[in-house]
Structures are given as C-alpha cells and as structure tokens.
Design a protein around this motif. Sequence first.
Motif, PDB file in Angstrom:
ATOM      1  N   ALA A   1      34.022  68.486  36.458  1.00 31.79           N
ATOM      2  CA  ALA A   1      33.965  69.881  36.197  1.00 31.79           C
ATOM      3  C   ALA A   1      34.540  70.582  37.250  1.00 31.79           C
ATOM      4  O   ALA A   1      34.775  70.268  38.522  1.00 31.79           O
TER       5      ALA A   1
ATOM      6  N   ALA B   1      33.372  72.887  39.818  1.00 37.91           N
ATOM      7  CA  ALA B   1      33.062  72.850  41.210  1.00 37.91           C
ATOM      8  C   ALA B   1      33.676  71.632  41.985  1.00 37.91           C
ATOM      9  O   ALA B   1      33.870  71.660  42.934  1.00 37.91           O
ATOM     10  N   CYS B   2      33.354  70.698  41.264  1.00 39.82           N
ATOM     11  CA  CYS B   2      33.697  69.442  41.766  1.00 39.82           C
ATOM     12  C   CYS B   2      35.180  69.310  42.079  1.00 39.82           C
ATOM     13  O   CYS B   2      35.791  68.693  43.015  1.00 39.82           O
TER      14      CYS B   2
ATOM     15  N   PHE C   1      27.141  67.384  36.763  1.00 44.00           N
ATOM     16  CA  PHE C   1      25.796  66.361  36.779  1.00 44.00           C
ATOM     17  C   PHE C   1      24.525  67.336  37.289  1.00 44.00           C
ATOM     18  O   PHE C   1      23.683  67.052  37.519  1.00 44.00           O
TER      19      PHE C   1
ATOM     20  N   ALA D   1      31.123  64.704  43.043  1.00 44.12           N
ATOM     21  CA  ALA D   1      30.011  63.774  42.531  1.00 44.12           C
ATOM     22  C   ALA D   1      30.206  62.718  41.736  1.00 44.12           C
ATOM     23  O   ALA D   1      31.177  62.641  40.926  1.00 44.12           O
TER      24      ALA D   1
HETATM   25  S1  FES Z   1      30.640  70.504  38.793  1.00 45.41           S
HETATM   26 FE1  FES Z   1      28.722  70.097  38.700  1.00 45.41          FE
HETATM   27  S2  FES Z   1      28.398  68.245  39.596  1.00 45.41           S
HETATM   28 FE2  FES Z   1      30.416  68.357  39.477  1.00 45.41          FE
END
Ligand code: FES
Length: 164
Positions: free
Chosen positions: A92, A94-95, A132, A140
Amino acid sequence: MTREVVAAAPVPVPGRAQRVREIAGELRGLRGALIPILHAVQEELGHVAQDDVAVVADVLNLSVAEVHGVVTFYKDFRRAAPGRTTVAVCQAEACRAVGAVELADYARVRVGCGFGETSADGRITLDEVFCFGNCALGPAVQVGSKLHGRVTPARLDALLGEAL
Ligand code: FES
C-alpha cells in the motif's frame, strides 16, 4: 538464483469434503453466504480447492461455475495449499513510499516466486497485502502471524532465515 515454482498438486484430504459441507451448511443462512463460507473454508483448511468449490456450490444450490468465478475473481482466495510459512509484504501507498516496491522485488528473487505463489521447496508462500495498519513503520512485512516494521532487504533475509 531462480528457483522453479511448483504448482501444488491436489492432495485428497480424508474428510475434507464433509467438513466443507458442514461449514457451508452452518453459514448458508447468512446474507450473501458464499463469500463468508469461502473465507471460513480457507481459514480452517488453508485454501479453497477445486473440489471444495463443487461442494459449496451444491450446498448453496449454485452452479460450480458461479462459485468458481468468485473464487478466481478475488485474490484473497488461495486455490492451492500454502507453504509452511506465509510472508506478506505490504504494497500500500505509505509502505511503497519508503521502499516496499524494491523490497517486494527483493522478496520475489530471494524466495524464488511471485506473489500468490509458493517456493519450490514448499516452505514459503509469498503474498502482497494492502496495509497492515502499520503505516508509520513501513515497509511492513508479516511472517506467519507476526508483523514486522521498517523491514530492509537485510532484515527480510534474517526473517526468512528464521522461517526456514
Ligand atoms: S501502508 Fe499501511 S502498513 Fe503498509
């Protein structure tokens, strides 16, 4: 090093059809029962096999094609038995902003298979997950049931070493 990915051969499990029938029977009264039934089968039995599709279709009075269509449409449903350990890499936003794309590339090479596949030795199934809820600590990665944050390729190597 590239490892060959082996398609899991269907292995008949004694009593599996009966258990799938019981699960489907227990949940068939739910509104939109098909999806919860498939999730329950996968949660308890590890995946939704083609034989399971026929049983669920029979219990719900649907065609095999209808159930098969749902199982193959949703990536959540695993059609073959998973490896001993599942390694899921968050993909996702942010990661991805902190290296999850590169980490996923590394994971695919390191494990020797793509997302949704299992390594040739049957030890690791690689999956992608879209968040997550650990976004502040990306990238993550979940190994089995344990979530890890700020995973680098070196840290992934260590986690895979523990999983083997
Ligand atoms: S974007 Fe939310 S845990 Fe990776």
